[in-house]
Every structure is written in C-alpha cells, then in structure tokens.
Enzyme design. Structure first.
Site, PDB file in Angstrom:
ATOM      1  N   GLU A 190       0.836  -1.211   0.000  1.00 27.49           N
ATOM      2  CA  GLU A 190       0.000   0.000   0.000  1.00 27.49           C
ATOM      3  C   GLU A 190       0.867   1.256   0.000  1.00 27.49           C
ATOM      4  O   GLU A 190       2.087   1.182   0.226  1.00 27.49           O
ATOM      5  CB  GLU A 190      -0.932   0.002   1.217  1.00 27.49           C
ATOM      6  CG  GLU A 190      -0.198  -0.048   2.541  1.00 27.49           C
ATOM      7  CD  GLU A 190      -0.861   0.761   3.641  1.00 27.49           C
ATOM      8  OE1 GLU A 190      -1.313   1.892   3.371  1.00 27.49           O
ATOM      9  OE2 GLU A 190      -0.876   0.267   4.778  1.00 27.49           O
ATOM     10  N   LYS A 213      -2.676  -1.751  16.440  1.00 28.69           N
ATOM     11  CA  LYS A 213      -2.053  -0.874  17.454  1.00 28.69           C
ATOM     12  C   LYS A 213      -3.053  -0.542  18.527  1.00 28.69           C
ATOM     13  O   LYS A 213      -4.241  -0.466  18.249  1.00 28.69           O
ATOM     14  CB  LYS A 213      -1.762   0.461  16.810  1.00 28.69           C
ATOM     15  CG  LYS A 213      -0.556   0.547  16.056  1.00 28.69           C
ATOM     16  CD  LYS A 213      -0.246   2.039  15.894  1.00 28.69           C
ATOM     17  CE  LYS A 213       0.862   2.160  14.924  1.00 28.69           C
ATOM     18  NZ  LYS A 213       0.413   1.740  13.615  1.00 28.69           N
TER      19      LYS A 213
HETATM   20  N1  PSU Z   1      -1.757   1.897  10.602  1.00 24.64           N
HETATM   21  C1  PSU Z   1      -0.426   2.049  10.595  1.00 24.64           C
HETATM   22  N2  PSU Z   1       0.164   2.696   9.549  1.00 24.64           N
HETATM   23  C2  PSU Z   1      -0.559   3.176   8.508  1.00 24.64           C
HETATM   24  C3  PSU Z   1      -1.981   2.996   8.531  1.00 24.64           C
HETATM   25  C4  PSU Z   1      -2.533   2.356   9.583  1.00 24.64           C
HETATM   26  O1  PSU Z   1       0.251   1.620  11.503  1.00 24.64           O
HETATM   27  O2  PSU Z   1       0.013   3.763   7.590  1.00 24.64           O
HETATM   28  C5  PSU Z   1      -2.793   3.481   7.362  1.00 24.64           C
HETATM   29  C6  PSU Z   1      -3.140   2.311   6.427  1.00 24.64           C
HETATM   30  O3  PSU Z   1      -3.085   2.756   5.095  1.00 24.64           O
HETATM   31  C7  PSU Z   1      -4.573   1.994   6.798  1.00 24.64           C
HETATM   32  C8  PSU Z   1      -5.093   3.369   7.115  1.00 24.64           C
HETATM   33  O4  PSU Z   1      -5.313   1.378   5.773  1.00 24.64           O
HETATM   34  O5  PSU Z   1      -4.032   4.004   7.802  1.00 24.64           O
HETATM   35  C9  PSU Z   1      -6.336   3.330   7.950  1.00 24.64           C
HETATM   36  O6  PSU Z   1      -6.861   4.613   8.069  1.00 24.64           O
HETATM   37  P1  PSU Z   1      -8.280   4.812   8.762  1.00 24.64           P
HETATM   38  O7  PSU Z   1      -8.058   4.465  10.209  1.00 24.64           O
HETATM   39  O8  PSU Z   1      -8.582   6.263   8.561  1.00 24.64           O
HETATM   40  O9  PSU Z   1      -9.225   3.922   8.072  1.00 24.64           O
END
Ligand code: PSU
Ligand code: MN
Length: 307
Positions: free
Chosen positions: A24, A159
């Site tokens: 990604e 996390k």
């Molecule tokens: N968690 C991480 N690093 C990241 C992300 C999540 O430790 O870079 C990023 C990923 O691309 C994930 C996105 O799909 O954040 C999720 O965002 P949201 O919580 O807004 O859906």
C-alpha cells in the site's frame, strides 16, 4: 479515459504464475516521515525481489489506479506526504475522475488487488475500530473491505491507538478469519502480544496458502487477515509505548481530530513522542511482514501448479 493500469512486470508475473506481493502507499505518504518513508518503500521492493517475487506498490497516479508504481512515483508520494490524498474505497472514483495523485489505504489497495488478480498484500498495520468507536462509529473501511474482497493481508496486528478487542469483534461479525502466524495471541504492532486471542494459529506459509485456497474454493467472499508478531529484538516495551499512545490519543481528543486525519495524526504524534523509536520498530515489522507475504504468495503459486 484510463482509470486503471497494471505495470508490465506485474502483468507478466501474474500471467506466468510468478508470486506477486502488493504494497500500500498510505503508509508511505501518511504513515512515515520523509525520507524514511521512501527508503522503506524501496527497501521493501528490494526484499520482495530478493525473495523471487514481484512487488506491486499501489497508488493513484494522475488519476490512474496504478498497480506497480515506479521508483519515481514512490518518491513523489513520499515527498508530497500528507498533501497527497488518502484514498480508501470511497475516494477512488473522485480522485481518479479528477486526475489527482492519491495514496491507497489497506481498503483501497485491496480493491486494486482484486481488479489485478493479486492474492497477497503486505503492510504494517490495518485500520480498525478506534477507542470509543462504540459511540463515534469510527471504524475503518479496512474492516469492511476485508469482509468483501478476497485478498489476504499480512500485518503486525492492531495498534493500541485502536480498541483491539472491538476490532477483533468487528472482524468476527464480518466473517474475516484472523490467523496468528506462529501465535495465538493477537500482536499489538509494537509488541508481540496484546492479551487478546486470534481465531487460530497457523505455523507455516503453506498452511496459510492452503486456507486461502480452501476459502476460494468454498466461494467465501472476503479476505483473510494474517497477523505476524514483530520480531522480539525490535519490539518495544509495552508500558513505554502504551503510555505514549495514550498521550497521543489524549492530544487528538483535545484538538478534536477525527475522520481520515485521525490515524495519520496519531502515527505522527507517537513517532515524535518516542523520538523515532516507534518508527524504527515500524520499519522492521514491515520488512518482517513483507518476507512472510512473499512466502505465502510463493506457496500459493506452488499450490496452483499442483492443481
Ligand atoms: N496503521 C499504521 N500505519 C498506517 C496505517 C494504519 O500503523 O500507515 C494506514 C493504512 O493505510 C490503513 C489506514 O489502511 O491508515 C487506515 O486509516 P483509517 O483508520 O482512517 O481507516
Ligand atoms: Mn476512521
């Protein structure tokens, strides 16, 4: 008008049963600071090639959902950082129609994998149910994508910026298997254990590949989440990281940060509070996930040949 493209080397690999691992790009633009983000993304691609697989970093480039970004495109996303659009499923039609650049989240990348026919995708962490999401409804679209799109995502667990228990409940409701790789304790990204249980524990890439194949043959829609603990030597002290995560979450509350800004805000805050310790751990766990994803993708190719 062209909205979708698969790089030539990725196309060739898919056609000739060479393993492909998707990656990604929100992790590059919104998940890590420059220049470590670009260095990590390029090293990840090196690791994939060393493992005999073909990397396919996914992003929207000038309106084209691109599976297999070039080095220049990765550098562009890394340098532009959070000024680039963060693209989840809902954002795809807008960002492509407006011919913008965008970095795909886990959900956005899974969707691109489906279009391209890629089975395995590696990242650091997925989005999930945020703390208090029983009230705010802030549950990442990543979870719904896992429910509907048949792609296996290898990550290091969730996390504790998230509510790990609620995240697991949401995945169960959505019918998404959470497979612990050599563990039955849900990893918490920076630490090997969270105290929550995974649904099951599988001990080899071959077993994971068999489960993916069985899932397909049973026409079970949706993906699978493989959770891979951070290697012990890179893991952080649980109290230390939890303390800093709590501080970051409190700061986000105080500033009223929500929506798609919340996760990038928390990641940035934690990196600053830990003076780079969390970033170093983050980079290592990504490498570790990428290696496992390569092994799973390779086993899937072996199974395909055996059929
Ligand atoms: N968690 C991480 N690093 C990241 C992300 C999540 O430790 O870079 C990023 C990923 O691309 C994930 C996105 O799909 O954040 C999720 O965002 P949201 O919580 O807004 O859906
Ligand atoms: Mn959200």
């Amino acid at each position: 008008m062209k909205y979708f493209e698969i790089a030539r080397d990725v196309q060739n690999a898919l056609r000739s049963n060479v393993p492909v691992v998707a990656l990604e790009s929100t992790i590059i633009s919104h998940g890590m600071p420059y220049p470590q983000n670009v260095q990590t993304a390029l090293e990840v691609e090196n690791i994939v090639r060393q493992k005999g697989c073909v990397p396919a970093t996914v992003a929207v480039i000038e309106g084209v959902l691109t599976v297999g970004c070039s080095r220049e495109q990765i550098e562009l996303l890394g340098k532009t950082g959070t000024a680039v659009a963060k693209v989840s499923r809902r954002d795809l039609p807008i960002v492509t129609a407006l011919r913008q650049n965008g970095a795909t989240t886990v959900a956005g990348t899974m969707y691109a994998c489906k279009l391209a026919g890629i089975d395995v995708f590696a990242t650091g962490g997925i989005g999930g149910a945020h703390r208090n999401s029983e009230k705010t409804m802030d549950i990442s679209a990543d979870l719904d994508e896992l429910a509907r799109t048949n792609v296996t995502v290898v990550c290091a667990g969730a996390k504790s910026i998230l509510d790990i228990g609620l995240t697991l409940e949401c995945l169960e409701t959505r019918g998404v298997p959470v497979v612990g790789y050599k563990t039955d304790d849900m990893p918490a990204f920076y630490t090997q254990k969270s105290g929550y249980k995974t649904d099951c524990k599988l001990d080899s890439a071959r077993d994971v590949a068999l489960a993916i194949t069985a899932r397909k043959q049973l026409c079970l829609e949706g993906g699978m989440l493989v959770v891979n603990p951070i290697p012990e030597e890179y893991s952080l002290d649980r109290d230390y990281i939890d303390e800093n995560i709590d501080k970051a979450v409190a700061e986000a509350d105080r500033l009223g940060i929500g929506g798609k800004q919340l996760t990038p805000f928390l990641l940035d805050k934690i990196q600053k509070l830990t003076e780079g310790k969390s970033l170093a751990a983050n980079i290592q766990l990504v490498y570790n996930n990428v290696r496992l994803a390569c092994e799973i993708a390779a086993q899937l190719c072996v199974l395909r040949k055996e059929q």
